[in-house]
Every structure is written in C-alpha cells, then in structure tokens.
Design a protein around this motif. Structure first.
Motif, PDB file in Angstrom:
ATOM      1  N   GLY A 232     -28.241   4.425   2.009  1.00 10.80           N
ATOM      2  CA  GLY A 232     -28.894   5.494   1.275  1.00 10.80           C
ATOM      3  C   GLY A 232     -30.382   5.534   1.530  1.00 10.80           C
ATOM      4  O   GLY A 232     -30.932   4.779   2.326  1.00 10.80           O
ATOM      5  N   THR A 233     -31.040   6.433   0.823  1.00 10.43           N
ATOM      6  CA  THR A 233     -32.479   6.608   0.991  1.00 10.43           C
ATOM      7  C   THR A 233     -33.237   5.631   0.091  1.00 10.43           C
ATOM      8  O   THR A 233     -32.664   4.941  -0.754  1.00 10.43           O
ATOM      9  CB  THR A 233     -32.874   8.038   0.618  1.00 10.43           C
ATOM     10  N   VAL A 234     -34.544   5.586   0.272  1.00 13.70           N
ATOM     11  CA  VAL A 234     -35.392   4.747  -0.561  1.00 13.70           C
ATOM     12  C   VAL A 234     -35.286   5.173  -2.022  1.00 13.70           C
ATOM     13  O   VAL A 234     -35.197   4.346  -2.923  1.00 13.70           O
ATOM     14  CB  VAL A 234     -36.850   4.809  -0.068  1.00 13.70           C
ATOM     15  N   ARG A 235     -35.276   6.469  -2.260  1.00 13.94           N
ATOM     16  CA  ARG A 235     -35.158   6.980  -3.629  1.00 13.94           C
ATOM     17  C   ARG A 235     -33.852   6.482  -4.277  1.00 13.94           C
ATOM     18  O   ARG A 235     -33.844   6.029  -5.427  1.00 13.94           O
ATOM     19  CB  ARG A 235     -35.201   8.506  -3.634  1.00 13.94           C
ATOM     20  N   GLU A 236     -32.747   6.559  -3.534  1.00 12.15           N
ATOM     21  CA  GLU A 236     -31.461   6.129  -4.086  1.00 12.15           C
ATOM     22  C   GLU A 236     -31.455   4.629  -4.377  1.00 12.15           C
ATOM     23  O   GLU A 236     -30.879   4.178  -5.362  1.00 12.15           O
ATOM     24  CB  GLU A 236     -30.335   6.492  -3.112  1.00 12.15           C
ATOM     25  N   LEU A 237     -32.127   3.875  -3.512  1.00 12.67           N
ATOM     26  CA  LEU A 237     -32.189   2.430  -3.725  1.00 12.67           C
ATOM     27  C   LEU A 237     -33.000   2.100  -4.982  1.00 12.67           C
ATOM     28  O   LEU A 237     -32.611   1.248  -5.782  1.00 12.67           O
ATOM     29  CB  LEU A 237     -32.814   1.746  -2.504  1.00 12.67           C
ATOM     30  N   ARG A 250     -42.968  -0.838   1.430  1.00 11.87           N
ATOM     31  CA  ARG A 250     -42.906  -0.776   2.894  1.00 11.87           C
ATOM     32  C   ARG A 250     -41.561  -1.301   3.368  1.00 11.87           C
ATOM     33  O   ARG A 250     -40.859  -2.003   2.654  1.00 11.87           O
ATOM     34  CB  ARG A 250     -44.030  -1.598   3.530  1.00 11.87           C
ATOM     35  N   ILE A 251     -41.231  -0.963   4.601  1.00  9.46           N
ATOM     36  CA  ILE A 251     -39.989  -1.413   5.232  1.00  9.46           C
ATOM     37  C   ILE A 251     -40.330  -1.990   6.602  1.00  9.46           C
ATOM     38  O   ILE A 251     -41.137  -1.416   7.348  1.00  9.46           O
ATOM     39  CB  ILE A 251     -38.987  -0.251   5.400  1.00  9.46           C
ATOM     40  N   ARG A 252     -39.751  -3.156   6.912  1.00  6.34           N
ATOM     41  CA  ARG A 252     -39.898  -3.718   8.260  1.00  6.34           C
ATOM     42  C   ARG A 252     -38.612  -3.418   9.017  1.00  6.34           C
ATOM     43  O   ARG A 252     -37.547  -3.881   8.649  1.00  6.34           O
ATOM     44  CB  ARG A 252     -40.149  -5.224   8.188  1.00  6.34           C
ATOM     45  N   ARG A 253     -38.736  -2.625  10.087  1.00  7.08           N
ATOM     46  CA  ARG A 253     -37.575  -2.246  10.876  1.00  7.08           C
ATOM     47  C   ARG A 253     -37.870  -2.504  12.345  1.00  7.08           C
ATOM     48  O   ARG A 253     -38.847  -1.993  12.891  1.00  7.08           O
ATOM     49  CB  ARG A 253     -37.227  -0.768  10.646  1.00  7.08           C
ATOM     50  N   ASP A 254     -37.041  -3.340  12.943  1.00 15.75           N
ATOM     51  CA  ASP A 254     -37.202  -3.695  14.371  1.00 15.75           C
ATOM     52  C   ASP A 254     -38.615  -4.263  14.632  1.00 15.75           C
ATOM     53  O   ASP A 254     -39.240  -3.965  15.657  1.00 15.75           O
ATOM     54  CB  ASP A 254     -36.944  -2.476  15.271  1.00 15.75           C
ATOM     55  N   ASN A 256     -41.375  -3.547  13.137  1.00 16.29           N
ATOM     56  CA  ASN A 256     -42.440  -2.627  12.790  1.00 16.29           C
ATOM     57  C   ASN A 256     -42.477  -2.381  11.273  1.00 16.29           C
ATOM     58  O   ASN A 256     -41.425  -2.241  10.643  1.00 16.29           O
ATOM     59  CB  ASN A 256     -42.267  -1.288  13.526  1.00 16.29           C
ATOM     60  N   LEU A 257     -43.679  -2.338  10.699  1.00 17.71           N
ATOM     61  CA  LEU A 257     -43.857  -2.044   9.285  1.00 17.71           C
ATOM     62  C   LEU A 257     -43.997  -0.549   9.087  1.00 17.71           C
ATOM     63  O   LEU A 257     -44.837   0.105   9.726  1.00 17.71           O
ATOM     64  CB  LEU A 257     -45.091  -2.762   8.735  1.00 17.71           C
ATOM     65  N   LEU A 258     -43.171   0.034   8.228  1.00 17.59           N
ATOM     66  CA  LEU A 258     -43.168   1.471   7.993  1.00 17.59           C
ATOM     67  C   LEU A 258     -43.521   1.744   6.534  1.00 17.59           C
ATOM     68  O   LEU A 258     -42.923   1.157   5.629  1.00 17.59           O
ATOM     69  CB  LEU A 258     -41.797   2.073   8.303  1.00 17.59           C
ATOM     70  N   ASP A 259     -44.498   2.610   6.279  1.00 16.12           N
ATOM     71  CA  ASP A 259     -44.797   3.047   4.931  1.00 16.12           C
ATOM     72  C   ASP A 259     -43.754   4.077   4.500  1.00 16.12           C
ATOM     73  O   ASP A 259     -43.302   4.904   5.304  1.00 16.12           O
ATOM     74  CB  ASP A 259     -46.209   3.670   4.863  1.00 16.12           C
ATOM     75  N   VAL A 260     -43.373   4.015   3.241  1.00 17.00           N
ATOM     76  CA  VAL A 260     -42.348   4.955   2.746  1.00 17.00           C
ATOM     77  C   VAL A 260     -42.999   6.026   1.910  1.00 17.00           C
ATOM     78  O   VAL A 260     -44.004   5.809   1.239  1.00 17.00           O
ATOM     79  CB  VAL A 260     -41.288   4.194   1.893  1.00 17.00           C
ATOM     80  N   SER A 261     -42.419   7.224   1.968  1.00 14.81           N
ATOM     81  CA  SER A 261     -42.936   8.368   1.209  1.00 14.81           C
ATOM     82  C   SER A 261     -41.943   8.746   0.127  1.00 14.81           C
ATOM     83  O   SER A 261     -40.855   8.171   0.050  1.00 14.81           O
ATOM     84  CB  SER A 261     -43.185   9.560   2.148  1.00 14.81           C
TER      85      SER A 261
END
Length: 261
Positions: A232-237, A250-254, A256-261
C-alpha cells in the motif's frame, strides 16, 4: 550412581567449585515477584549445600581464590575510594570508623550471648556485616590458636556456613530496615521528603498548560518486506496505526533515501 558421583567430586575437588558456581548462578536467577537472591547469595547457599558432601578443598586453593577476591574488590572499589577521599575525606573516615566499631561490637556481643565458638562467631560477623575479608583473616587466626587439628578444622569449616546463612540477612535485611523500619524510628516521611527535595531541585509538577518537550522516543526504523502488512501507500501504512499518530518521514529503497509526500 550417586556414590560414584560423590567419589568423583571428592577425588577432584575442583569440579565441586564449578558445580557450586553453576548451581549458585541458576539459584540466583530464580525470582518470586520482585525478590531474587542474586548470584552472590545463590553461590553462597549452593556452597553450603555442596559442602555437606564432605569435599575437602586444598588450603592452597582457598588462599589463591581469597587473594583473587581481595584483588578484584580492591581493583573495583579502589578508584572510587580515593575519589571520595578527595571530596569529603574526613567525614567518610569518621563514618567508616564508627561503622567498623559498631559491627565488630555487635557481632562479638551476639556470639558471646549465644555461646558461639571462634568459627561461628567470625562467620556471623562476616556475613551479617557483608565483610568477606573476615573469612580469610579469621581462618588464619584460628590456625594460630592453641587447639588440636580437629578443633581447628571444625571451627574453620563453620566460618563459611555461618557466613552464607547470615549474608542473606546482611544484604536483604539491611535494605528492608533502611527502607521500612528506619524511617519509622527516625520519624521521617519518605514521600513528603522526596516531594520537598523535588521542589528544591526544580523537578516538581509543571505549571498548568506546560508540557515537557522531552520524549524517550524520537525515531524508529523498520524494514518492510513484500507482504500484506507492508503493501500500500504511505498514507495507508500510517492509517494502520490509528488512533496512534505515526508518520513516515523517509524511505530507503535500493540504497537511496526518498522523502515522502
């Protein structure tokens, strides 16, 4: 089979030492509500039980272990002792002298009142005062008394037995007296005194509407696997934790650190 086991322990007394340590450690871990013996008391009681098997520990081994014990205690407490002497040395010395005299006189009078011999009296004093060094000193003194070897052996063997029995009250009993009986004798209300101390130190209740910004938890990191919980999405989580307020920053994927909106 039991006779063979006892024969092995008597032939190899070093095994009885490790047996005592193992039994004592296991006994010390037992807990009833908030009460537990601890490793030291457990090993002492286990030593009393194993000692009933008639196992003779060489005197050289006793001396070596006793000297190791004194070295370990001094190595641990020595720096603290000298650091305390720099701050308020004289009051500490006076207090130590008073305690030593009181413990010695109390132990001597108790042994005299109950007719204890030198071995039981020394063990009583050592255990009740939790002064393990008395065991070695008193054993050496008994060996210099004008007694035959059987009397010396009997009194020397009585020291650790009396020590182990009284050590339990010397630790747990003194804590109970200081926490429960002593305040009543001195007429001190611990709860009231603690609140007054909190007020003096500025640790009392906060003003109305003032909330501390301190939080024991700032961030936590979770590894999400490919399953239904993580789907699911960040909102659903975030909504899965309702009514608690949880935010994904934030999310670390592969890598890389990704900021969430």
């Amino acid at each position: 089979m039991i006779d063979r086991f006892l024969a092995i322990l008597r032939e190899h007394p070093e095994l009885s030492v490790f047996l005592t340590l193992a039994l004592g450690t296991a006994l010390g871990k037992l807990r009833y509500k908030t009460v537990s013996l601890g490793s030291v008391t457990g090993v002492l009681l286990a030593g009393v039980l194993v000692g009933q098997l008639g196992i003779r520990i060489p005197d050289v081994a006793k001396s070596i272990f006793f000297l190791l014990f004194l070295f370990a205690v001094g190595f641990n407490v020595g720096p603290q002792f000298f650091a305390g002497m720099k701050k308020d040395g004289l009051p500490q010395v006076i207090f130590a002298v008073i305690i030593c005299v009181l413990c010695l006189v109390t132990g001597w009078l108790t042994a005299l009142a109950f007719g204890f011999d030198a071995g039981l009296g020394a063990g009583l004093y050592a255990g009740a005062s939790t002064i393990s060094a008395v065991i070695g000193v008193s054993s050496d003194m008994i060996n210099h008394l004008p007694l035959d070897e059987a009397q010396k052996q009997a009194q020397t063997s009585a020291i650790p037995v009396a020590y182990a029995v009284t050590y339990l009250f010397g630790t747990a009993g003194s804590a109970w007296i200081l926490a429960s009986l002593a305040p009543k004798i001195l007429g001190i209300d611990f709860e009231k005194s603690c609140k007054e101390l909190e007020a003096q130190m500025g640790a009392g209740d906060n003003e109305p509407g003032v909330v501390s910004a301190y939080s024991p938890l700032s961030y936590r990191a979770y590894r999400l696997e490919n399953n239904e919980t993580a789907a699911g999405t960040v909102r659903e989580l975030e909504e899965k934790f309702a009514p608690h307020r949880v935010f994904v920053e934030r999310i670390r994927r592969d890598g890389n650190l990704l900021d969430v909106s």
